[in-house]
Write a protein that holds these residues in place. Structure first.
Motif, PDB file in Angstrom:
ATOM      1  N   CYS A 136     -91.865-134.573 108.365  1.00 36.22           N
ATOM      2  CA  CYS A 136     -91.770-134.183 106.958  1.00 36.22           C
ATOM      3  C   CYS A 136     -90.829-135.151 106.250  1.00 36.22           C
ATOM      4  CB  CYS A 136     -91.238-132.747 106.911  1.00 36.22           C
ATOM      5  SG  CYS A 136     -90.941-132.140 105.254  1.00 36.22           S
ATOM      6  N   GLY A 154     -89.365-136.342  99.323  1.00 35.04           N
ATOM      7  CA  GLY A 154     -90.001-137.035  98.217  1.00 35.04           C
ATOM      8  C   GLY A 154     -88.979-137.725  97.334  1.00 35.04           C
ATOM      9  N   ASN A 186     -87.288-129.101  99.402  1.00 36.84           N
ATOM     10  CA  ASN A 186     -88.508-129.318  98.627  1.00 36.84           C
ATOM     11  C   ASN A 186     -89.579-130.016  99.460  1.00 36.84           C
ATOM     12  OD1 ASN A 186     -87.181-128.181  96.537  1.00 36.84           O
ATOM     13  ND2 ASN A 186     -86.894-130.087  95.353  1.00 36.84           N
ATOM     14  N   ASP A 202     -91.293-127.537 101.540  1.00 33.26           N
ATOM     15  CA  ASP A 202     -92.245-126.778 100.710  1.00 33.26           C
ATOM     16  C   ASP A 202     -93.522-127.595 100.493  1.00 33.26           C
ATOM     17  OD1 ASP A 202     -90.416-124.736 100.550  1.00 33.26           O
ATOM     18  OD2 ASP A 202     -89.620-125.353  98.593  1.00 33.26           O
ATOM     19  N   ALA A 203     -93.336-128.855 100.205  1.00 38.62           N
ATOM     20  CA  ALA A 203     -94.505-129.704  99.963  1.00 38.62           C
ATOM     21  C   ALA A 203     -95.372-129.792 101.213  1.00 38.62           C
ATOM     22  CB  ALA A 203     -94.047-131.104  99.527  1.00 38.62           C
ATOM     23  N   TRP A 204     -94.733-129.942 102.350  1.00 37.04           N
ATOM     24  CA  TRP A 204     -95.493-130.031 103.599  1.00 37.04           C
ATOM     25  C   TRP A 204     -96.212-128.704 103.887  1.00 37.04           C
ATOM     26  CZ3 TRP A 204     -94.243-134.873 103.260  1.00 37.04           C
ATOM     27  CH2 TRP A 204     -94.717-135.786 104.214  1.00 37.04           C
ATOM     28  N   ARG A 237     -97.264-126.618 101.705  1.00 40.94           N
ATOM     29  CA  ARG A 237     -98.426-126.519 100.819  1.00 40.94           C
ATOM     30  C   ARG A 237     -99.624-127.284 101.378  1.00 40.94           C
ATOM     31  NH1 ARG A 237     -94.388-126.757  96.817  1.00 40.94           N
ATOM     32  NH2 ARG A 237     -94.579-129.020  96.689  1.00 40.94           N
ATOM     33  N   LYS A 238     -99.309-128.482 101.924  1.00 44.73           N
ATOM     34  CA  LYS A 238    -100.402-129.267 102.482  1.00 44.73           C
ATOM     35  C   LYS A 238    -101.007-128.605 103.723  1.00 44.73           C
ATOM     36  CE  LYS A 238     -98.101-133.267 102.866  1.00 44.73           C
ATOM     37  NZ  LYS A 238     -97.835-134.696 103.146  1.00 44.73           N
TER      38      LYS A 238
END
Ligand SMILES: [Zn+2]
Ligand SMILES: [Zn+2]
Ligand SMILES: [Zn+2]
Ligand SMILES: [Zn+2]
Ligand SMILES: [Zn+2]
Ligand SMILES: [Zn+2]
Ligand SMILES: [Zn+2]
Ligand SMILES: [Zn+2]
Lengths: 487, 487, 487, 487
Positions: C91, C94, C101, C104-106, C108-109
Motif C-alpha cells: 500500500c 498518495g 488515507n 482507505d484507498a487500497w 476501496r480498490k
C-alpha cells in the motif's frame, strides 16, 4: 667479459623504471643509465625482468610405473626458452627410504644435463627415526629447506596425519618449510573405485574422483596441522576455491600459509576432460584436475589480493603412449601435464594484458615471491646489484601461437596447443649467459646449470617461531594441597 | 659532502642484508660493503630502514570549532624524532569550496614550518562543476593524486553516495585514488542523539555511538561505489573486523581495495573510554573509536596477510583544554589523538618483537606500501640507489618509556603514556640531513622540509582501468524488426 | 455445511501424514482418520497443504506513470488457481502522504474484488511527525504490522538512511517489522545514466545498471540500521549472493534478519535480458533483475539452510503495451513481472522434484514461515484445528505447460511461458470455500475475500526487544571530582 | 483414566497458545479449551511444552578403563526431574565387534532401569563385512537409524577416513544418519604427548591439547566425506566457531548438515580448567573442552539462526574418584560431565530469559528439531493429537539454585553448582504418567521407560538422495575411433 642490457624497462616486484643493467660474470654489477659493457643486449621496447622461477617440476620422475619423459636437459632448456631460469624439482626417496641417497640419485640425473639452475624439494613419504635424522642433513648440508608431503596417492606417496605432524614439527625445528599436495587420498581412492564400478573408465572419471571438496578438505587439514606444529605452510597446486578459501581463512587468523596456483588451473577448465577424443582428454589428466571458470576467477583474484603468491606448473610430462597406460582405467593414466615453457607467456597474456595483474605482480608471482619463500632472494628472483644475472628481456610484442612443433619440450603434444600469447622472451640469461635468444637457433647447454643451496630460517619462519614461543600454553601452578591423591 | 651509514643491517620490504649506505646530497648514491664518505653515521648493531611515512595526519586542522594544536613544525619534528620522515596531511576546502585555494592555504601554513617532507590528500566535501574541474588541476598541476571523502561528520564534511560516485568516477578518469573515512554519518548522528537523550554524556557515549557495524557498513558501501566507478579505493583508519571483512571480501573478488589501520587501534582498546577519569577518557576520543581485543587481533593478522597494507596515526592533537569543549556532550569533544611520534616504536615493539610481523613487513607497512600506493616509490619508501636519503638508523636496543615529558609533540598528554617500547631511532635522516640524533639534543629545522608531488596513474590504477575497459557491459544489438514502436 | 478432504497426505512445515481434514464453516474442525462431512473433497493420491501465501504483490499499483494491469480480482483469482489463498499487497501513500488515507484507498480498490484473503504492507516513502503518529494507528487500528522501505527508485519512493533509522526505531517501538527493497538508488540512477550515455537503451541496460553489488550493499546497510534501531528486518526479493551473504553474516551474529527470494530469481536468469527480441526482454524487466546461475544456486541452498525463509513473486504485471513506454530508454520500462499463479508449481517442480527441498520445506517457504513472520500463524499458514481452512489439494501428477492462453492472470504474456510443471492444485479452498477446482471451469468470486488483520509483537520481535534492552550500553558513573569544568 | 493439563500456555516449535491438553492413556487425545479429564494437572501460570529429548548421553558407559557412574535408572530419573522425557544413548560394540550383540548388551543394562523412554545411536568403531551386514539389521530390525563415528580417541574408538566413507555410504543406502565426534585424533594424541613432555600434567593440558582448530578440522573433513558419500550428517557437541563455521559453509552450499551444541559449551568457559583446585578442574574435563566466550556467542547465534539445531548434554558422569585416575596425566582423566538434569533450565534461563531465543526456539532445540532429525516426530517432540504424552508443565517462576545436594543425578558434584535458574518443571509426564512433580517427593519408576524404534529415511535423507541421484556425474560417451589402443 661484461654485458649490458640496454634500453629496456626494468620491472621488479615493486616497480618499473628505465635503466640499463650491467653484468659482470654471473652477477649484476650495476643498474643505471648509460652503462657500458663489452657486449650489448638490446632491450629497446622490452621489459627487463628477473628470470622466472618454477618451483614445481617433476623431470624424469618415476611415477605410476613409468618415468616422466621430460629430461633435465630438455626441461631446463624449454624453461629457458620460455623465460624461466630456475626450477625446483621434487626429489623422491627410493626403495631404501633414504633422503640423502635420493638427493644423490637426483644429482646424478641432473648435474650433467641442466641448462639453468635448479634446486630440489625433498619428499617425505613415510616416517622413521632415520628420516627424522636425515632431515637435518638435508637442510644443513644439502641446502634444501623444503619438504613435500603427499596427502594423496594412497598406497604410494601418501602419508598419514600423525606423520605429517611429526614432519612439520621437525621442519619447525629446522627452520624448513613444509609443502603439501592437498587431496584426501582415502576419498580419492574410494571415488575412483566408485566411478570405475559405474563404468566411467575415461578421463572424465579422473575429474569426478577428485572434486574440489576433496582438495579443500586436505588443504584445511594441512593448515591445522601446520598451525599445531608451529610452522608456516606452502600448499602446492591450489586449484579451487575450497582450498583457496581455507588458505584465506588461515591467513586472516594470522597463520602463515602460502598458496601456489598453476598456470594450467588459471587458464584451462574442466570441460577439457569431456572432450570426445580420449587422447585429448588424457593428455590433460593431472592432479588436481582442471576446474570450472568460477574457480579460475578466484585464483586470479587471489594473485592480485595476495592470498596466493606463486604461479607454478607442476610440469610432469608423459607422452601420448604413456598416457595410454590408462586407456581402460583413468586411474592408470600417468598424472601430469607440461607448462614449464608456456607459464610466463600465458600468465602475461591472460593476466597482465587483461589488467588482472600489474606487471609488478607478474614478476612477484613468477619469481620474487617464491625466491623469498625459498629464502634465496635476492640472489634469485630480483634485479639487484650483487644478485645472479638471471634475467629475461621480455618482449611484449613478440607474440606467437603455442605449438608442439616449435616448443622445446620433449613432449609430443601441448595442452596449450593453438593458444595465442602476446609476449615472449627476446633473451634469457642464466647467471650472465645468454641461454636463449629468440630467432637465433639457440641450443641447449647441458651441464652449465647449477644446484642452488637454500639456507633455512626464512623471515616468516623466524617470526612465526617467535610468536609461537611467546604464546605457548602455560602450566597452571597448583598448590599440592589442591591436588588429590590418585586412585 | 657525502655521508656513509656504516655497519648496519639494511631492512627493506623484501629483505635484510648487511651493507653500508652512501649518501650524496639528498640521494642515496651507493649501497655496498666498505663504503666511504665524508661523514660516518654509525649503524653498528642497528637496522637501517626507510624513513617512516605517515599518510594520515591533521596538523593545525580547523575542526569542530577549534584547531588541532599540533603545528607543522612540532608535528614534523616529532615525526622525525620517532623515525618518520614524511607525512601526508589532509587539506580541507575552506568556505569558498575551492580546492586550489585550500592547497594554497595549506601551503602557507606548512611551508616555513616543516622539518621533513610532506604531501597532502585533498578532501572532497561537496560536489560541483567547479570541483570537478579543479580536480584535474589538483592532480596534474599540484601533484596530489589522492582525494579524501568523509562518510561521517554529518552537516560538516560528510558527502552523499551520488557525490561519492561522481568524485570516484572523476578519480578513475584522472588516475587518482579516492580515500574514505568510513562511518555512516546518518546513523552516528542518530545514535549520538539517542545516547545523549539517555543521559550518557561522557566519552563512553562516543564509543557507543560509533559501533563497528556503522564503520563496516560504510566501508562496504564505499567499496561498492568504487567498484561501480571503476577505481581502486583506500580506506583510512580501519579499526574493526566489520570493515576489515568488507575489504577482504572485496579483495577476494579481485577489487583493488587498500586498508589502513592506525597504531592506536592496534594497541589500545575500548576500555579506555570507560576510565573513571573524564579527562583520561576524553583524550582518547577519536573516530572510529578504539575497539575490543578481538578487533585488534584481526588487524594484526591483516597486516601479515596483506589484507591491510599501511599503519598510520590520524594524528590530530587537541589539548586537554580543547577536549573539555565536550565536557557536557561527548559529541563536542574534538576528535583526535596523537601518535605520529610513537607509531614506529609501538609497532616494532608490539609487532616485530612478538613475531606478529617480520622486520620486512614492518618496513612495508610503515613506508614502502604507502609509497607505492601514493606512487612515489622508490623516491620515498625504500633504500634504493637514486632514491631520497630518507633513512632511519633503527636501534633495537634503544628502549624507552613513552612519556609526555620527553616527547617532542606539542601535546600536553600522550595516549601511550607509560608504555614501554624496545626500539627507537638512533638517527633520522631526511633527504640526507640528520634531523634527529638520539641523545644529541636535536632541534627542529623548520622550513627545510618540502612538498612532495605525486604523479597519477599508479600501477594498480592502470591495471584496474584496463580490466574495467575490457569488461564493460556491451549493448545487445537488436534487429529493428525486433524492437516495437513506443507508446 | 461441513466438508471433508479425504484420502490425502497432509504436508505441513514439520511433517507428512495421512489423514482427513474436516472443515466446518471457515475453519478446520478436525484432523484425523475416517472423518465424515456433508461434502467430500477427494484428495486421493494428492497432498493436502496450507494454501500458499504470497507476501509480495503489487496489484493495480500506480507506478512509473502507469498502473499495474493485474486487478485485485484477476490477481486473487489467478492466485487461487495456482494454489495461493492469501496475498499481501504493498500500500503506497498518495500525494497527501497519509498512511491512513492510503489504506482507505487500497481498501476501496480491493474490497469488492478480492476472491481470496489479503493484507497490506504499508510503505514509508518519506518521514514526518504525521507519519510517525499514523504508524501507531496503522499497526494498532488497521492491523498492519509491516512497513516497507524503498532504498531505490530515487526521486520517487526512495528514502534516506536517517529516515529509515527513524522508521525502523518506530517499528521497534510498535512491535512492527520493517521491510526493505534493497538497492542503492543513488548508484542505480548513476549507472542508468551512464549506460544510456553509452547508447545502451535496451532492456540489458536495466540489468547492467542494477548489478548484484548494488543490491548487496543496500541489504548490508539496511541490516546495520535495523540492528542499530533494535528491530528484526525482512529483506524482500533477495536475488543474489551479495545480499544473501549479508543476511547470513547478520544471522550468524544473532541478528534477526529474514530474506525473501522470488520464484523468478530462483528459476530465470539474466540471459533473458540479452534476448534479441526487445519485447521478450522488456517483459522480464523487474528490480532486482534476474541474475546468473551461481546466484540461483545460492538462493536454493539458502532455502534449505534456513538463511532464506520465504518465496514470493513481487507480482507486478504490466502489459506489452505498458512495457513499450521504455522502448527508447530501459529506465522507462515499468518494472515488474507476473508469477502469482505459477509460484507454487514452479517451486515444487524445480525444488521438490529435484530434491533441493523437502515437501515440508516447500510448505514452510510458501506459507508457514511467512505466516509466522507476519504473526498470523496458525490462523494462516498451517493445517491446524481452529485455523482458517485455506487449503490446497496439491496433485503431484497434475502437470501442465505454463501458457498465457490458459493462465488466469490478466497479463498478455507469461515469463514462464512454455515451461513444464509437474504438479498443480486439484482444489483450492479459501476459508472453507472451494475457489478453484481443476478442470471444472471455476470462476472468480470477487468480494468474498477479506482483509486479514495482523497483530504486532511477533515472537522474534519480543525476543530481540528483550535482548536489546538487557544489552544496551550503560553510562559510566564518574565522580564529579573526575570531571573537569568545561571551556 | 484420562488426565487434563489445564490452564497453561502451550508452546511448540511454531507457536504459543492457551489451551488444555487431554491425555488418554499414553497419548494426547485432544487439545482445546475447557477440556475435562479424570485427573487435572494444574498448569496455571506455566507453559506446557514437549518433554525434552537429550540425544546425547553415555549412561553406564565403559570408557577409559572405567564405567560412567550414572545408571540408566538415575540418569532417566534425573532427566525427568529436569524436564527431559527421552534420551538417546550411545551403544558401543564390545570386544566381538558385533553391533547386534552390543544392542543386546545395552538392552540388558537399560530395560529394567529406565524411567523414561530411550533410544540408541549405534557406534561404528571399525569396519568389516560383518558390520556392513549388521548395519541393515540395526536399522531395519532394531529401529536404530543413526550411527556414530569417532574421529578422536586414537587407539580406541577412532576410525579412519576410508572407514568413515564406507560407513557413511552404507548409511546413505539404508536411509540412516551418520553422526560424528569431530576432533582430529591423531593431532590430539600428538598434542597430549607434547604437553605432557612439557610437564603440563593438569586438566589445563586437556584443553590445550584439544584446541578449536582440531575440532574444526575434523568437522570440515566429516562434512566433505558425507557429501562424497551422499548423506546428511549430524555433528555432535559442536563447541567452537571453527566447527560451526564449517557447518555454515556446508549448509550455504546446500549440504544437509546438522550441528549440536551442548548446554555446557553454551554456558561454561575454558577458564574452568585453569582453576587452582585440581579436582574442580578435572570435573570439567570433557571433549571437546569448554571454549572462550566468543565461541559461546557464536553457538547461541547459531541456535537462533538455524545453523545449529539441537542442544544436548553428552552426559557422561564420572565421580571424583574416577576423575582422580588422571591425577598425574590429564589424558587419563575420564572424559565427561553431567548436564542431563540441568539442560532445560539452564537453556531457558540463559537463552529465553535473555531474549537470545524465543520460547518456540527453546522448544525446537530441546525436542522438536531432534525428533524430526531422528524421524520420530510427531510421536515425540511435539504437542500433537495422537502423539505420545511426553509433556512438561514448565513453570517460569519455579527458580532454584543448582546444587548437588538436591539433584537427582548420582554424581557427587555438579558442573553448574551454585548457578541460578529461573524456571523448572512443575510436572513431567512420560507417555501420560507423571514421573516428576515438583515438591512432591517423586521417586524413580524404573522399568516403565521403553525403547523407541526409529524408522529410516527421514525427509531430508530422501530429498538429498533424490538430488544426488539426479546430479551424479555422467560418463562421456566416446566413439571407439576416438579411443586409442592401450600399451
Ligand atoms: Zn601434486
Ligand atoms: Zn607435483
Ligand atoms: Zn577520519
Ligand atoms: Zn583523519
Ligand atoms: Zn521492490
Ligand atoms: Zn515489490
Ligand atoms: Zn564425543
Ligand atoms: Zn559423547
Amino acid at each position: 667479459m661484461s654485458k649490458v642490457i640496454k634500453g629496456g624497462t626494468i620491472v621488479t616486484a615493486d616497480r618499473q623504471w628505465t635503466a640499463d643493467v650491467l653484468i659482470e660474470g654471473e652477477k649484476i654489477a650495476e643498474i643505471g643509465e648509460n652503462l657500458r659493457g663489452d657486449e650489448v643486449i638490446d632491450a629497446e621496447g622490452a621489459y627487463v625482468i628477473p628470470g622466472g622461477i618454477d618451483p614445481h617440476t617433476h623431470l624424469e620422475m618415476p611415477f605410476m610405473g613409468t618415468t616422466a619423459a621430460e629430461t633435465f636437459e630438455t626441461g631446463t632448456f624449454a624453461a629457458a626458452a620460455g623465460g624461466t631460469t630456475m626450477l625446483v624439482d621434487f626429489c623422491l626417496p627410493g626403495e631404501d627410504g633414504s633422503l640423502l641417497n635420493a638427493i644423490d640419485a637426483w644429482d646424478r640425473k641432473s648435474k650433467d644435463q641442466i641448462c639453468v639452475d635448479i634446486s630440489y624439494h625433498m619428499a617425505i613419504t613415510g616416517w622413521s627415526e632415520k628420516i627424522f635424522e636425515e632431515m637435518a642433513s638435508v637442510v644443513n648440508e644439502r641446502g634444501i629447506n623444503t619438504f613435500k608431503h603427499f596427502m594423496a596417492y594412497k598406497g604410494a606417496l601418501m602419508i598419514e596425519d600423525d606423520e605429517m605432524f611429526a614432519s612439520f614439527k621437525r621442519c619447525a625445528e629446522l627452520g624448513a618449510l613444509p609443502l603439501v599436495h592437498a587431496e584426501n587420498g582415502d576419498i580419492v581412492a574410494e571415488l575412483q573405485q566408485k566411478y570405475m564400478e559405474m563404468g566411467i573408465t575415461g578421463p572424465e572419471g579422473h575429474a569426478y574422483s577428485r572434486p574440489p571438496e576433496v582438495e579443500g578438505e586436505a588443504a584445511n587439514r594441512a593448515i591445522m596441522i601446520a598451525d599445531a606444529a608451529g610452522t608456516p605452510l606452502y600448499i602446492v597446486h591450489v586449484s579451487c576455491e575450497q582450498a583457496h578459501e581455507a588458505i584465506r581463512r588461515a591467513r586472516q587468523k594470522g597463520m602463515r600459509v602460502f598458496g601456489e596456483p598453476l598456470i594450467q588451473h588459471l587458464t584451462l577448465d574442466e570441460s577439457e576432460y569431456f572432450n570426445k577424443d580420449w587422447q585429448y582428454a588424457a593428455r590433460r589428466v593431472m592432479s588436481p584436475p582442471f576446474r570450472s571458470k568460477e574457480h579460475q576467477d578466484g585464483l586470479w583474484a587471489g594473485l592480485a589480493a595476495g592470498s596466493l603468491q606463486v604461479v607454478a606448473t607442476d610440469h610432469a610430462a608423459f607422452t601420448d603412449e604413456q598416457k595410454r597406460m590408462g586407456v581402460d582405467n583413468f586411474g592408470m593414466i600417468p598424472n601430469g601435464t607440461g607448462g614449464l615453457e608456456e607459464r610466463m607467456a600465458m600468465l602475461w597474456t591472460q593476466g597482465v594484458e587483461t589488467g588482472r595483474l600489474t606487471p609488478e605482480e607478474f614478476v612477484a608471482v613468477t619469481s620474487s615471491n617464491i625466491a623469498k619463500i625459498l629464502n634465496i632472494y635476492p640472489m634469485k628472483g630480483g634485479i639487484n646489484v650483487g644478485g645472479d644475472a638471471d634475467i629475461v628481456v621480455w618482449d611484449p610484442k613478440l607474440g606467437r601461437t603455442i605449438s608442439t612443433a616449435t616448443a622445446k619440450s620433449i613432449l609430443d603434444y601441448n595442452v596449450f596447443e593453438g593458444m595465442e600469447v602476446s609476449a615472449s622472451p627476446r633473451y634469457t640469461l642464466s647467471r650472465g649467459d645468454v641461454v636463449w635468444a629468440a630467432g637465433q637457433n639457440s641450443q641447449p647447454q647441458p651441464g652449465r646449470g647449477r644446484f642452488v643451496k637454500r639456507p633455512p630460517a626464512a623471515s616468516a619462519s623466524k617470526a612465526l617461531s617467535k610468536w609461537k614461543s611467546l604464546n605457548t600454553p602455560r602450566k597452571i601452578e597448583r598448590d599440592p594441597m589442591n591436588i588429590p591423591a590418585g586412585v
